[in-house]
Design an enzyme around this catalytic site. Sequence first.
Site, PDB file in Angstrom:
ATOM      1  N   GLU A  83      -3.391   2.910   7.855  1.00 17.20           N
ATOM      2  CA  GLU A  83      -2.084   2.505   7.311  1.00 17.20           C
ATOM      3  C   GLU A  83      -0.924   3.409   7.719  1.00 17.20           C
ATOM      4  O   GLU A  83      -0.030   3.669   6.918  1.00 17.20           O
ATOM      5  CB  GLU A  83      -2.161   2.430   5.774  1.00 17.20           C
ATOM      6  CG  GLU A  83      -3.125   1.384   5.295  1.00 17.20           C
ATOM      7  CD  GLU A  83      -3.210   1.291   3.784  1.00 17.20           C
ATOM      8  OE1 GLU A  83      -3.234   0.164   3.293  1.00 17.20           O
ATOM      9  OE2 GLU A  83      -3.261   2.341   3.112  1.00 17.20           O
TER      10      GLU A  83
HETATM   11  C1  ACM Z   1      -7.599   1.938   3.163  1.00 21.45           C
HETATM   12  O1  ACM Z   1      -7.868   1.182   2.224  1.00 21.45           O
HETATM   13  N1  ACM Z   1      -6.351   2.069   3.568  1.00 21.45           N
HETATM   14  C2  ACM Z   1      -8.615   2.685   3.856  1.00 21.45           C
END
Ligand code: ACM
Length: 683
Positions: free
Chosen positions: A319
């Site tokens: 992310e």
């Molecule tokens: C995640 O849930 N960003 C690993």
Amino acid sequence: MKRTLSGSLVFILLLSIGVSAQVKHTDLMPIPASVESGDGLPLGITKSFSVAFAGHTDDRLKAAAGRMIERLQRQTVLELSRSTSGDPAAASLVIDCKGPGSAVPKLGEDESYTLTVTASRAVLAAPTVTGALRGIETFLQLVQGNRYGFFVSPVVIKDSPRFPWRGLMIDVARHFQPIPVIKRNLDAMAAVKMNVFHWHLTEDQGFRVESKKFPRLHTLGSDGNFFTQEEVKEIIAYAAERGIRVVPEFDMPGHATAWLVGHPELGSAPGPYEIERQPGIFEPALDPTNEEVYKLLDVFLGEMAALFPDAYMHIGGDENEGKQWDRNPEIQAFMQKNGIKDNHALQAYFNKRVLAILKKHGKIMMGWDEIFVPELPKDVVIHSWRGQEALAAAAQKGHLGVLSNGYYIDLIQPASDHYLVDPVPSDSPLTADEKKRVLGGEATMWSEWVSPETIDSRIWPRTAAIAERLWSPADVRDVKDMYRRLDIMEVRLENLGLMHRSYQNTLLRRLAGSLDIADLKTLVSVIEPVKLYQRYQQRPQTMLAPLTGLIDAARPDAEGARRFSYLADAFIAEDQDKTAKPLLRMTFERWQTDGTRLAVTMNENPALKEGAQLGADLRDLGKIGLEALANDGSSASASKEWYAAAIARLEEIGKPKAACEFVVIEAMKRLVNKTSKIAVAAQ
Ligand code: ACM
């Protein structure tokens, strides 16, 4: 070694009269690879029960036997001998271990064991101490009691895991989870034969490990809530004693705000930075074009590599949206100069540099899906949170992988959902060799909405279902039987000190300001917190919010709702269970009475007022249920108007309130449907 043979004999004779035919090895969780019930007499567990070693022994094994005896004592209320140094020929349980195996558990270590129980003794044979630890857990689960006493039925169990990587990730960053939480969860993991504790140590919201080299990381990034290196060693030792590896995660280059509080010079924007208090995805990211970043990472990861003995180190990598990178002209110039076409490629460049650092320090790199690019070296392990397909794609490219998609226990989904997710599903496109690259899975306990008080209830018992998926043969998939055994597992977990149930009473008493919480217990037995990411959407809160409300007292997989659903279906079934109706009536009467009271008392209680409508809803569920049961063709409730009003009211009741939802609505609708049909047919 003295054995009170006469006592044992009397016991066995008595037992043989009543129950020699009763064979019950079906309460095990996870279910072993092979179970063959014997037909002889059971092994009595009396106060003369003793444990001794026939083969290799060491401190780790002795400590495990000691813990086992303590647990058996608590369960049986028998005062047992603590000695394990007696003659194996005279012992009730003989542990025949071939060798130590690895003192610090390793990926792929032999965890197999064979447990043979006859009337005279149980023999647990294992090639390694870790195998013996797994077998001890099975033995404890085999102990059952009846009017004659405690016993283990004769059996031969040959067991080994399906997958070598069976993990639980705990995020100690969003909400810090101190040592006692970690230890009791390690105990619970061992009880269900899990073998990897993935320690998510850094996040936007906290940097939770002491760095002696860069103390600003933890002192400024943690509000004082971090693990000292001595505490880390203590946890690693505690885990190793239980056959559990510890894999640390240092999330980078994104999820990195807390790193930058003390080291803003490593960021991709000037700062200053503050510990993040919101949940979500944030912009701060390490600057991949800054050589100082790699200098710090080299020293910091070297320090961590020396602290954590496991071969694997997780670098997160998830992310990172690269927004800070987009806005930084120097980063843009670097990309242009080096032919780096986008942020994904820039992160790949970063990962390559980090990989070289980890290799230098003797570690194997692991990261979330986002680190997977075609040119990624094959020895990097992919941890998939996005899906089985992503994991399969990585395996096809030669990577080892671990699945977490489907095992996100923070999302409050029922155990049944997680249970049926398989790292290698039956329709997997992978070849036999590629399948072997799928190492297993990890349940992920993200900690946005859990405190040390509530976290056990979000991890357990559902994680036991995931543990079974990862240990047991692929065809073990009976959901109803899984839930039956999960109920038993809850009691076993309580014997280890887990708070997944007990915390609820504490919370409800605090909310009620009273010892009298029977009506609130009725309510929370049929409601659950809202699922997926709805909690934040329905009631935005920061990481500083107290997690002590009704939603926190409500548990996933509300058991009252599950039992109600079974009961309703037993009543609805063609071959109706005649005992169901009076039990349903009792349930509805309780809902009506408790709901009527709660509608008033919750409204008068500032801590519960937000959920007062749930009390009124509970009352109405009871009322509708009683009317439905009364449908015999003559009552007013048989009318079409009644049916339409009941369904409309159920729809209304089914809408979340105070971020909680009733989970009996579908079963109620089935019941209302069925009884209306009975009513119409009778008219
Ligand atoms: C995640 O849930 N960003 C690993």
